[in-house]
Design an enzyme around this catalytic site. Sequence first.
Site: not given
Length: 508
Positions: A180, A255, A311, A360
Amino acid sequence: MENSVTATARLVVDLDVTGATINRHVYGHFAEHLGRCIYDGFWVGEDSEIENVRGIRSDVVAALRALDIPNLRWPGGCFADEYHWRDGIGPRDERPRVVNSHWGDVVENNHFGTHEFMDLCELLGAEPYIAGNVGSGTVQEMSEWVEYLTRGDDSPMARLRRANGRDEPWKVPFWGLGNEPWGCGGTMSAEQYAYEARKYATFCREHSGNTLMRIAAGANEGDLQWTRALMEALDCVGCTMYGKPVYQAVSFHFYTHSGSGINTEDATAFTTEQYYDTLAYASEVDRILRGHIAVMDTYDPDGRIALVCDEWGTWWNVEEGTNPGFLFQQNTVRDALVAGIHFDAFHRHARRLQIANIAQTLNVLQAMILTDGDAMVLTPTYHVFEMNKGHQDAQSLPVHVLETPSTTARGAELPLVSSSASTKDGKALLSLTHLGAESDLDVSVDLRGRGARVARARVLTGDSTAAFNDVDTPEAVAPAPLEATLVDGILSLRLPPHSFATVELDVD
């Protein structure tokens, strides 16, 4: 619009029309030094009363091995760009203590470092994916870490590794060039980072036959300009190593929430509207994948550069009474359906998408496993991974949805069926995600091109969209047998509301 009357869906699966292979690494995992993921999750220490192997928790290893876990990303995340690997080698009682400023402002003792992580990967049978430090590290530091891990002769870093107890080098196929960089990894522009990515990648050398996939840290969700800058940066004189581009993949992060932002909504207390808005938000991953792939195809029509989603997952409020910086959230049926939606999209884009990592693995965000002392709980999301593991390294199959109920969410139509299919070794696997909150769903699947027989059908659901597993009710949401009939090539089954199902087929 969905109602309480049983709805119907009709699909067609062409069993004889195979597409791209679904790389097993899209079922990857992520373990960051964040909250109780590493400490009190994977690592309990050799003196713990909890059963362990060299300090690594045994029941967690067994549960993840049952998923055929393909890879594990470490040490971050944001933590990666403040992690200095030399702090985590040598005798544990001599390792320096540092502050984990990103996650809870706690003191990190570095007892879990490079050797412990590589030991964990070997116990899991998983390939390591290491995220290097671009944000606060140096090119030399990252270059020496690669040498320390993978070089087999008497080089300086190989000698240091041997001094710390490991004679033979490891294989480390995946190497992340920071994390990121548009945010916690340095607040860089795309052009600034592209320059850094080329430089760092150049000095991540391939030693002793170890082949690296160097992964440039990519976009936040649908930021196509970031991907464009990384692809343009490869179009230069000298931007190749070992006859291939200087980095071999670009990543992005995505996300899911219901629309008001991450860490602003509850994991278990939500309205029906929020439920559907969440699934609509998750469905956006397909559009985002198509966007990044279109940009990459413009610069790289031959597909030399892989796309990585390292992610992904839901991000809710932390559970009451827990450290806000530890990101511990409960995991419900809603989260499991989010996972089903993602995997269907990953399978559809298997040509370009080669790695994905749930965020995670333990005790953080959309976790596979929750631990509480010596107790271990498998989450609904864990069961989706287990039910879907037959897709790993299988050839994707086209699924045509001819009829599906729908509802309105986030101002657009949301189909209430998501599906994907694959085949390998004389078998096929069909995955079905039924998003309807209230109605049963009668599903009819026309299986064309090859003969087939039902080997096993299973369904995952709970009493409500917010049902979850905990220490007291560890199997409130668990796979159960599902009745499925196959007559004259037509597969028929009834799915309960808010459910995920898989049908395993033997094919001729």
